[in-house]
Design an enzyme around this catalytic site. Structure first.
Site, PDB file in Angstrom:
ATOM      1  N   HIS A  31       0.861  -1.105  -0.167  1.00  0.00           N
ATOM      2  CA  HIS A  31      -0.021  -0.012   0.109  1.00  0.00           C
ATOM      3  C   HIS A  31       0.799   1.397   0.196  1.00  0.00           C
ATOM      4  CE1 HIS A  31      -1.822  -3.342   2.363  1.00  0.00           C
ATOM      5  NE2 HIS A  31      -2.809  -3.148   1.539  1.00  0.00           N
TER       6      HIS A  31
HETATM    7  S1  FES Z   1       2.007  -0.460   3.202  1.00  0.00           S
HETATM    8 FE1  FES Z   1       0.437  -1.811   3.702  1.00  0.00          FE
HETATM    9  S2  FES Z   1       1.445  -3.651   4.291  1.00  0.00           S
HETATM   10 FE2  FES Z   1       2.927  -2.110   3.769  1.00  0.00          FE
END
Ligand code: FES
Ligand code: HEM
Lengths: 177, 421
Positions: A142
């Site tokens: 993410h």
């Molecule tokens: S940014 Fe969501 S798990 Fe690493």
């Protein structure tokens, strides 16, 4: 409480029967509770899993600027022998730019060696090394960016990469856990 | 359950019926059971969900005969099913695609209920049991997807179980308890297999209660008005048995297309790479049926606290988790959020449009959930999430009071509205 009319008690009197009800229910709760607890606790980490919870690593083969990943408790641990430039970068960041303020000194035992659990503090993916906007790690899941001290700089992760408990047994050998 | 007065014709049948009234029970369920005579095909999705559950259970039990829930063998035993076991490929493809089919059916079934107001009095408990089934299905499918122990299995399990780590104070203990270790590992795989076997049978139990509640007041219908008498109904057999069987035939054609011609279309290629705890795939996505909820999970990217200070009440991560669960749980209270007495959207001109807006909103969420959170997508996700909740929490209560419904027909048998009204 008691509505039995055979003993002629008024409703607000405490009777022996009330005592039996409360004692019986209380014991029942304890009995059920003690039966349920093993059922719940069996799901916690078992003894063999707990027993495997330290890992020894030989650092002598790691060159400056190189990173290795070892497994500790089923998770990756990043060991990075940092370059002078990476260290300088990590130490020059003003604290108020950090979402989770921590100095680089607090995160390492020996300046050169950065040792951390390679698990993104967002939802647990493994970040990729030497990537991202801050020259450290980048988590593809993410989009979290970590710097050369493994501190979160940008993205949804709430905390810096976790520094596990570890100790230098000798100058070139550590025990993680 | 609603038995009927049915008496078997044969002597043996009567002998059994006297001791175990099973024939009248079956007759009450699928035989003479009076059913509104105006049901359309959207009412076929209930029995379709039933057949989909049966297909999952049968193929699942077969798979379990050849599968090994151990991290060293799980992936290999799944490939063993695919390559060596006679018709193993068929069983697995039916099971894997069957899960998707099951979700399509159940989502249509739910949106049918939303359109025709099937959740309203006296069917609130029926509806709530349905929501429980949805939650159980999601848990079941999540754990099933972990079993083949591919990269998506492993990382899906890791990301989703880590969600519980967002719970303040006890989060980390909960996660270790769920894992039975310090990461998703052997203990996790074993328990997921055990629960994946169990939960479908729990679903069967809840489905029985769901049908029990259904038969208490009978089916709703496209007009959303109550059955007034025998002139409004037909016996379930032969009318709806025939109609539902036709639905089955169409359904199995679609199902067969996926199984035989496009078996991996709904899956993810990375799941054919064995799980590797040290490498995360570049782009992890959940199965399509979770996408709208995944978008809601990711919608909140900021901590909620007092602006301008470091005081945080709810971290972004925890807020996302709460919203994701709330987005399903909110359906439990929908019967009380919707204040309109009129069931069917046919007679609610404004609700009818807002209903379709909600459908679009859910598709937008699904799209956002499928894509990496870049560019304007996080903003779109946030707006779509907000609208989802506004629909239920703001629009439904107010609309029911303000909207002027169209005149309702007198009865199902006599659907023409007297124009003088
Ligand atoms: S940014 Fe969501 S798990 Fe690493
Ligand atoms: C509610 C019903 C069910 C749903 C939604 C469901 C869903 C799933 C899903 C999505 C998978 C992963 C498929 C893949 O990618 O390979 C799976 C695998 C599996 N399921 Fe189920 N399942 C259900 C019922 C059952 C039952 C009753 C059993 C009986 C034991 C079972 C046994 C298995 C086994 C052994 C696997 C691993 C093999 C494989 O991956 O194909 N399932 N399930």
């Amino acid at each position: 409480m008691s509505n039995n009319d055979n003993d002629g008690n008024k409703d607000d009197d405490v009777t022996r029967r009330d005592f039996i009800h409360v004692a019986g229910a209380g014991l029942g709760v304890i009995a059920v509770g003690s039966a349920v607890w093993p059922l719940v606790d069996q799901m916690n980490p078992s003894k063999d899993v707990l027993a495997l919870s330290t890992t020894e690593v030989d650092l002598s083969q790691i060159e400056v600027g190189q990173s290795v990943t070892v497994v500790w408790r089923g998770k990756p641990v990043f060991i990075r022998r940092r370059t002078a430039q990476e260290i300088a970068e990590a130490r020059s960041v003003p604290m108020d730019e950090l979402p989770d303020p921590q100095t680089d000194e607090e995160r390492v035992q020996k300046t050169e060696w950065l040792i951390m659990v390679g698990v993104c503090t967002h939802l647990g993916c493994v970040p990729l090394g030497l990537q991202g906007d801050f020259g450290g790690w980048f988590c593809p899941c993410h989009g979290s960016h970590y710097d050369t001290s493994g501190r979160i700089r940008k993205g949804p992760a709430p905390e810096n990469l976790i520094v596990p408990e570890y100790a230098f047994v000798t100058d070139t050998k550590i025990i993680v856990g | 359950m609603a038995g009927s007065n049915y008496q078997p014709k044969s002597k043996l049948g009567q002998w059994i019926e006297y001791r175990l009234p099973i024939f009248s029970l079956i007759d009450g369920l699928f035989g003479s059971y009076p059913t509104p005579k105006n049901l359309n095909y959207w009412w076929s999705f209930g029995s379709l969900a039933g057949i989909a559950l049966v297909v999952q259970i049968i193929t699942g039990i077969v798979l379990a005969m050849h599968y090994t829930p151990d991290t060293s063998l799980a992936f290999a035993s799944t490939e063993h099913i695919m390559r060596n076991v006679n018709y193993g490929w068929l069983m697995r493809y039916v099971h894997a695609n069957g899960a998707s089919m099951f979700f399509i059916i159940v989502y249509v079934h739910i949106f049918r209920g939303l359109y025709y107001g099937s959740y309203k009095s006296p069917r609130e408990i029926l509806w709530m049991l349905g929501v429980v089934i949805l939650l159980l299905m999601m848990a079941t499918a999540f754990m099933g997807y972990v079993l083949p122990w591919g990269q998506m299995s492993f990382w899906g399990a890791t990301v989703i179980t880590n969600l519980f780590g967002a719970v303040p104070v006890v989060g980390d203990s909960i996660v270790a308890w769920l894992w039975g270790g310090f990461s998703v590992d052997n203990a996790t795989l074993h328990r997921f297999f055990s629960l994946h076997y169990l939960l479908p049978f729990v679903i069967v139990g809840v489905v029985i209660m769901h049908i029990w509640a259904l038969h208490q007041h009978g089916s709703n219908n496209p007009l959303g008005i109550d059955v007034k008498g025998p002139q409004d109904t037909v016996p379930f057999t032969p009318y709806y048995t025939a109609k539902d069987l036709y639905g089955f035939a169409v359904f199995f054609l679609v199902f067969a297309y996926f199984v035989f011609y496009n078996p991996n279309f709904l899956g993810h290629p990375d799941n054919y790479i064995p799980a590797n705890p040290l490498v995360t795939p570049a782009h992890i996505v959940p199965e399509w049926y979770y996408l709208p909820f995944y978008a809601i999970l990711r919608a909140i990217t900021f901590d909620i606290g007092i602006p301008g200070t470091d005081i945080v009440f709810i971290t972004a991560k925890f807020a996302g988790v709460i919203l994701m669960f709330a987005s399903i749980l909110i359906l439990l209270v929908l019967p009380w959020l919707d204040t309109s007495k009129v069931r069917s959207a046919k007679f609610r001109p404004i609700y009818k449009q807002l209903y379709w807006l909600l459908v679009i909103d859910v598709f937008v969420l699904g799209y956002v959930g499928a894509k990496p959170p870049e560019g304007i997508l996080p903003t779109v996700g946030l707006i779509a999430t907000a609208y989802y909740f506004i629909h239920f929490l703001v629009i439904m209560p107010i609309l029911g009071k303000k909207e002027k419904p169209l005149p309702l027909p007198e009865s199902i048998a006599n659907p023409v509205v007297k124009s003088a009204e």
